[in-house]
Design a protein around this motif. Structure first.
Motif, short mmCIF file in Angstrom:
data_model
loop_
_atom_site.label_atom_id
_atom_site.label_comp_id
_atom_site.label_asym_id
_atom_site.label_seq_id
_atom_site.Cartn_x
_atom_site.Cartn_y
_atom_site.Cartn_z
N TRP A 52 1.71 -4.84 -19.01
CA TRP A 52 0.59 -5.00 -18.11
C TRP A 52 -0.04 -3.63 -17.88
O TRP A 52 0.56 -2.61 -18.23
N LEU A 53 -1.20 -3.58 -17.26
CA LEU A 53 -1.82 -2.33 -16.81
C LEU A 53 -1.63 -2.27 -15.29
O LEU A 53 -2.20 -3.06 -14.56
N LEU A 54 -0.80 -1.32 -14.83
CA LEU A 54 -0.37 -1.33 -13.43
C LEU A 54 -0.68 -0.04 -12.70
O LEU A 54 -0.38 1.05 -13.18
N ASP A 55 -1.29 -0.15 -11.52
CA ASP A 55 -1.30 0.95 -10.57
C ASP A 55 -0.09 0.78 -9.66
O ASP A 55 0.71 -0.15 -9.84
N SER A 56 0.07 1.64 -8.68
CA SER A 56 1.28 1.59 -7.85
C SER A 56 1.35 0.33 -7.00
O SER A 56 2.42 -0.28 -6.86
N ALA A 57 0.22 -0.07 -6.41
CA ALA A 57 0.23 -1.23 -5.53
C ALA A 57 0.59 -2.51 -6.28
O ALA A 57 1.44 -3.29 -5.84
N SER A 58 -0.05 -2.75 -7.43
CA SER A 58 0.27 -3.97 -8.18
C SER A 58 1.68 -3.91 -8.77
O SER A 58 2.35 -4.93 -8.87
N ALA A 59 2.14 -2.70 -9.12
CA ALA A 59 3.52 -2.57 -9.62
C ALA A 59 4.53 -2.95 -8.54
O ALA A 59 5.51 -3.65 -8.82
N ARG A 60 4.30 -2.49 -7.31
CA ARG A 60 5.21 -2.86 -6.22
C ARG A 60 5.22 -4.36 -6.00
O ARG A 60 6.27 -4.98 -5.80
N ALA A 112 0.82 -1.21 0.00
CA ALA A 112 0.00 0.00 0.00
C ALA A 112 0.86 1.26 0.00
O ALA A 112 2.01 1.25 0.44
N GLY A 113 0.28 2.36 -0.47
CA GLY A 113 0.97 3.64 -0.46
C GLY A 113 0.59 4.49 -1.66
O GLY A 113 -0.04 4.01 -2.60
N LEU A 114 0.98 5.74 -1.60
CA LEU A 114 0.75 6.64 -2.73
C LEU A 114 1.68 6.30 -3.88
O LEU A 114 2.64 5.53 -3.73
N ALA A 115 1.41 6.86 -5.02
CA ALA A 115 2.28 6.67 -6.18
C ALA A 115 3.66 7.27 -5.91
O ALA A 115 3.80 8.17 -5.08
#
Length: 449
Positions: free
Chosen positions: A318-326, A99-102
Motif C-alpha cells: 500500500w502507499l501509507l502515511d503515518s496516520a493510515s499506517a497506524r 493523529a500524530g507525527l511520524a
C-alpha cells in the motif's frame, strides 16, 4: 529567493514557537516559488507573467487533538498570531487516535540523496519568448494547420522545507522548465480538430527543441481532421503513452492508505494477490535524477527509496502515511505528501510501468478491428467499484494498422479486468510524473457515436 538553509530556519522557527505556546508536538512546511511565463499567438507576444510567493503551514498537536493553519504573511506579529490561533484551535478540536507525527525512530538522518533537481540557471523573458515563437512557428508550418491557440514557455524555481518538533529538518530546491504549443486544423465543413504537444523538465538543457515540440503538435492535429464513427462492441483498445499513464494513476489511488483504511477501494483485499497480467511491473522511484517528482524525503520527514508497487503482476504494498499506517496496524512506507495546509496525504513520486518486450507495431499487428485511443474525456471512474467509462477519441485499427481518425465514442470496462488483460509495449519514455508505454487491453466495450 531564500536559500534551502534559510527555508529550513523558517520552518524550524515556527515549530519552536508552537512548542513554546503550548503545543505537545508540531510540524511546519515552508515553500517559496518564483516563476516566469511567456505566451505567444500567431507570431505575436500575448503575455508575460512573473509570480513570486512564500507560504508557511503549521500543524500543531495537543494530545490527540490537532489543527492546521497557513499564511503568506510572514511578519513577526502575524506569525505570533498564527501560532496562538493554531494552539487554541487544536485544544477545541475532536480527538483523533490515529493523529500524530511520524515515528521518531523512522525519521531520515544523514545526507540526503543527490537528485540534481536545481540547475541554478536564470531564465529571462526574451529567451522564453524565442522558445515559444519557435514552437508555434514549427506547429503552424505543418501542412494542414489552420489556426493557433498559442504557444508558451515557462521557467520556475522553488524551495521546500519541512521541520518537526521531534527531530527532523530538511529542505530541497528544484527548477522546472516547459514548452508547449496548441494548434487547430480542419474547417467548418469537415469539423475543427485541436491538439497539442508539451514537454517539461527539471533542467533547461534537457528540454526537447521547441521546433520538435511544435512540429509534433501540428502533426497530431492534422491527423485528427474529419473523424469518423467508431464501431461498437467488445474490441481490443490500445492506449497511447500520453494517456496510458492515467491507468497507472488509478492504481496509485486505489492503494492509497486512506482509501484502504476507509474501505473505499476496488483493490481493498488485493494485497499479495495478482492484480495485473503476468510480467507487468510498476515501480515508484523518488531517487530518479532530474525526476519531475523526485524528492529526498517524504512529507513527514521519512526516508524514501525506490519500490515495486506491482511485481510480475502481484500487488506488493500500500502507499501509507503515518496516520493510515497506524489505522491499518502497519508501518508508513515513505509516501506521505504534504501541502501547505492540512494534514499529510499520500502520493507516489516518479511512478511508472516498466516497458514490455514488443514494439507498438507488433502490439497491434494482429488486431483485425480495434481502437487506438489518444484522448480521454470526462471523469467516469468509480474508485470504489473500479467501474470505468470514459469518452474518447483516437484512430481506428484495421488489419493491424492505424487508419482513420474516430471521435465521440465511449470505452468502458472494470479496472480489475482491464489490469489483468493489459499488455505493455517496449516504448516507455520518462516525460511526465507518471509514465507508461503503449498499452493494449483486450475486450473493452466500445460504444461508437
Amino acid at each position: 529567493m531564500l536559500t534551502s538553509d534559510q527555508a529550513c530556519d523558517r520552518a524550524a522557527d515556527i515549530v519552536s514557537r508552537a512548542k513554546t505556546a503550548g503545543a505537545d508536538a508540531a510540524d511546519a512546511v515552508f515553500a517559496a516559488d518564483a516563476s516566469l511565463d511567456v505566451s505567444v499567438r500567431l507570431g505575436l507576444l500575448e503575455d508575460v507573467g512573473r509570480s513570486e510567493s512564500e507560504e508557511l503551514g503549521l500543524r500543531v498537536f495537543v494530545g490527540r487533538r490537532s489543527a492546521s493553519v497557513s499564511t503568506t504573511d510572514l511578519s513577526a506579529d502575524a506569525l505570533a498570531t498564527l501560532v496562538d490561533r493554531a494552539v487554541a484551535m487544536a485544544r477545541e478540536a475532536p480527538e483523533d487516535r490515529w493523529a500524530g507525527l511520524a515515528p521518531a525512530d523512522r525519521l531520515m538522518h544523514g545526507a540526503p540523496p543527490l537528485l540534481d533537481l536545481d540547475d541554478r540557471e536564470e531564465a529571462d523573458p526574451a529567451s522564453l519568448k524565442a522558445m515559444a515563437l519557435e514552437a508555434e512557428d514549427a506547429a503552424r508550418g505543418v501542412a494542414g494547420v489552420t489556426n493557433s491557440e498559442g504557444a508558451g514557455a515557462s521557467a520556475s524555481r522553488s524551495v521546500w522545507a519541512l521541520a518537526t518538533s521531534h527531530g527532523f529538518t530538511g529542505s530541497f530546491s528544484a527548477t522546472a522548465y516547459s514548452v508547449s504549443a496548441s494548434v487547430l486544423a480542419g474547417d467548418v465543413a469537415r469539423g475543427m480538430a485541436r491538439d497539442y504537444a508539451h514537454h517539461a523538465t527539471r533542467h533547461r538543457r534537457h528540454l526537447d527543441p521547441p521546433a520538435d515540440i511544435g512540429r509534433l503538435a501540428g502533426e497530431r492535429v492534422v491527423a485528427r481532421v474529419n473523424p469518423g464513427r467508431a464501431p461498437s462492441g467488445a474490441l481490443p483498445v490500445v492506449f497511447d503513452p500520453r494517456i496510458a499513464a492515467s491507468l497507472v494513476g488509478h492504481l496509485s489511488g486505489a492503494i492509497a492508505g486512506q482509501s484502504i483504511a476507509r474501505r473505499t477501494s476496488f483493490l481493498l483485499d488485493a494485497l499479495g494477490q495478482r492484480v495485473f497480467a503476468q510480467g507487468v511491473t510498476i515501480r515508484d522511484d523518488p531517487h530518479r535524477p532530474h525526476g519531475l517528482r523526485s524528492r529526498p524525503f517524504d512529507g513527514e520527514g521519512l526516508p524514501v527509496s525506490p519500490v515495486a508497487l506491482v511485481e510480475d503482476g502481484m500487488l506488493e504494498t500500500w502507499l501509507l502515511d503515518s496516520a493510515s499506517a497506524r489505522q491499518l496496524g502497519l508501518e508508513p512506507t515513505g509516501h506521505a505528501a504534504r501541502g501547505i495546509g492540512g494534514s499529510p496525504g499520500v502520493s507516489p513520486s516518479n511512478l511508472y510501468m516498466e516497458a514490455g518486450a514488443i514494439p507498438p507495431a507488433t502490439l497491434i499487428e494482429d488486431i483485425a478491428t480495434g481502437i487506438y485511443v489518444t484522448e480521454l474525456i470526462g471523469q467516469g471512474v468509480n474508485p470504489v467499484t473500479g467501474d470505468y467509462s470514459r469518452g474518447a477519441a483516437g484512430f481506428l485499427i484495421e488489419r493491424g494498422a492505424l487508419t482513420t481518425p474516430v471521435a465521440e465514442f465511449t470505452i468502458a470496462g472494470n479496472l480489475r479486468d482491464m489490469f489483468l488483460n493489459l499488455t505493455p509495449a517496449n516504448d516507455l519514455a520518462f516525460r511526465y510524473g507518471t509514465n507508461a508505454p503503449t498499452l493494449r487491453i483486450e475486450g473493452m466495450m466500445v460504444a461508437g457515436g
